[in-house]
Write a protein that holds these residues in place. Sequence first.
Motif, PDB file in Angstrom:
ATOM      1  N   LEU A 148      14.663 105.670 102.504  1.00  0.00           N
ATOM      2  CA  LEU A 148      15.591 105.011 101.587  1.00  0.00           C
ATOM      3  C   LEU A 148      16.682 104.295 102.368  1.00  0.00           C
ATOM      4  O   LEU A 148      17.304 104.864 103.260  1.00  0.00           O
ATOM      5  N   LYS A 149      16.934 103.061 102.007  1.00  0.00           N
ATOM      6  CA  LYS A 149      18.035 102.332 102.622  1.00  0.00           C
ATOM      7  C   LYS A 149      19.364 102.869 102.094  1.00  0.00           C
ATOM      8  O   LYS A 149      19.453 103.276 100.931  1.00  0.00           O
ATOM      9  N   PRO A 150      20.399 102.908 102.925  1.00  0.00           N
ATOM     10  CA  PRO A 150      21.705 103.430 102.486  1.00  0.00           C
ATOM     11  C   PRO A 150      22.188 102.729 101.217  1.00  0.00           C
ATOM     12  O   PRO A 150      22.182 101.501 101.121  1.00  0.00           O
ATOM     13  N   GLY A 151      22.574 103.540 100.236  1.00  0.00           N
ATOM     14  CA  GLY A 151      23.106 102.999  98.997  1.00  0.00           C
ATOM     15  C   GLY A 151      22.081 102.613  97.968  1.00  0.00           C
ATOM     16  O   GLY A 151      22.434 102.239  96.844  1.00  0.00           O
ATOM     17  N   SER A 152      20.779 102.686  98.302  1.00  0.00           N
ATOM     18  CA  SER A 152      19.758 102.262  97.341  1.00  0.00           C
ATOM     19  C   SER A 152      19.638 103.231  96.175  1.00  0.00           C
ATOM     20  O   SER A 152      19.320 102.835  95.052  1.00  0.00           O
ATOM     21  N   VAL A 153      19.885 104.522  96.420  1.00  0.00           N
ATOM     22  CA  VAL A 153      19.944 105.531  95.346  1.00  0.00           C
ATOM     23  C   VAL A 153      21.216 106.343  95.622  1.00  0.00           C
ATOM     24  O   VAL A 153      21.151 107.395  96.265  1.00  0.00           O
ATOM     25  N   PRO A 154      22.357 105.860  95.155  1.00  0.00           N
ATOM     26  CA  PRO A 154      23.646 106.472  95.520  1.00  0.00           C
ATOM     27  C   PRO A 154      23.715 107.964  95.200  1.00  0.00           C
ATOM     28  O   PRO A 154      23.334 108.401  94.111  1.00  0.00           O
ATOM     29  N   GLY A 155      24.186 108.735  96.151  1.00  0.00           N
ATOM     30  CA  GLY A 155      24.395 110.167  95.958  1.00  0.00           C
ATOM     31  C   GLY A 155      23.164 111.030  96.078  1.00  0.00           C
ATOM     32  O   GLY A 155      23.260 112.264  96.042  1.00  0.00           O
ATOM     33  N   PHE A 156      21.988 110.421  96.251  1.00  0.00           N
ATOM     34  CA  PHE A 156      20.751 111.197  96.211  1.00  0.00           C
ATOM     35  C   PHE A 156      20.621 112.115  97.421  1.00  0.00           C
ATOM     36  O   PHE A 156      20.197 113.262  97.293  1.00  0.00           O
ATOM     37  N   ARG A 157      20.976 111.624  98.607  1.00  0.00           N
ATOM     38  CA  ARG A 157      20.868 112.445  99.820  1.00  0.00           C
ATOM     39  C   ARG A 157      21.760 113.679  99.717  1.00  0.00           C
ATOM     40  O   ARG A 157      21.333 114.802 100.030  1.00  0.00           O
ATOM     41  N   LEU A 158      23.004 113.491  99.283  1.00  0.00           N
ATOM     42  CA  LEU A 158      23.934 114.608  99.141  1.00  0.00           C
ATOM     43  C   LEU A 158      23.419 115.613  98.125  1.00  0.00           C
ATOM     44  O   LEU A 158      23.427 116.827  98.367  1.00  0.00           O
TER      45      LEU A 158
END
Length: 362
Positions: A100-110
């Motif tokens: 996933l590119k940074p910001g493509s799905v906001p908050g998902f990694r966290l």
Amino acid sequence: MTTETISLSRDQGAAAKRAAVAVRADDKAMLRAAADLTRALNKPNASIYWADMLGSALLGYGALALAIWATSTGILLVAALVAVLALYRAGSFIHELTHLKPGSVPGFRLAWNAIVGVPLLVPSFLYEGVHNQHHAKTYYGTANDPEYLPLALMKPWTLPVFLIAAALAPIGMLVRFGVLAPLSLFNPRLRQMVVARYSGLQINPVFRRSKPQGKFARDWLVQETAASLWAIALIGMAATGVIPMRAFLIGMSVASGVMFLNQVRTLVAHLWENDGEPMSVTAQYLDSVNVPPPATLPALWAPVGLRYHALHHLLPGVPYHALGEAHRRLTRELDASSIYFKSNHRGLAPLVGRLAASSWRA
């Protein structure tokens, strides 16, 4: 988790044949068609990511709770199986995080780390920065690839060892985060070993990870600290009886099942026939595996797009939920003689049988 006692046994004739495959010229028509036909499929759908991950985690933890509270063996086993399958699906999103590119799905990694990664002691830093090397054109299938072992060329006993090691991985994760990580704060040499050898979801025993840098180093520290605190808490609560031993063992068994199932899937993600030479993109594709419909069971043992693993190596930027459509477009447009179809396989059993047979011949 792997062992450095694994040794390779190579047949010179087979190695020569595989070397010829490794230098196969790229099928430019297939590569161009793959890029052109799927150009509009590269944008991830955030709603699908969130609903799938959260739903899988909720089902998995709910089934785990039912298994712990179950008063009959039948309910316990069924609930544990559901927990393994659902948490395995939720955990498989660690693969998507690396693409996933940074910001493509906001908050998902966290959110994934908080809900799945840390509780299961597989925070995303264990995969990020590792998996990308598996996709590097000049690294795939070589000693620099952390996710490749020439299993088809190795001794037959390495296959069961490969699976048994995965089943024991939850114990290893408890030790890594609950014991080694805290101790390494006071011992630089131990810290160096923990970072280099025990900080990646890798199967290549000779791979050594580099020390993290920049923002990733900060993310690593936060995730590792959270996982370590959770591991220490789990060990302490189990030792003092705050968590009943029965509940602790059921939880560990479910985690073991998740890791074992993932290792079974890894066993058939590739044909593992490369002898260490750099490979063209087409050769990498042919060494990888698709298990497309009409097979249905791959939806369980190769979830979140992993049933299209060969296609993913062609198009690593296509999100998991679009790989099925990408496959349909390619099968519809490409000629039946295209190399594309040579990486499509029927199911798990034939792939395991092929790997076992290759190992015995080697």
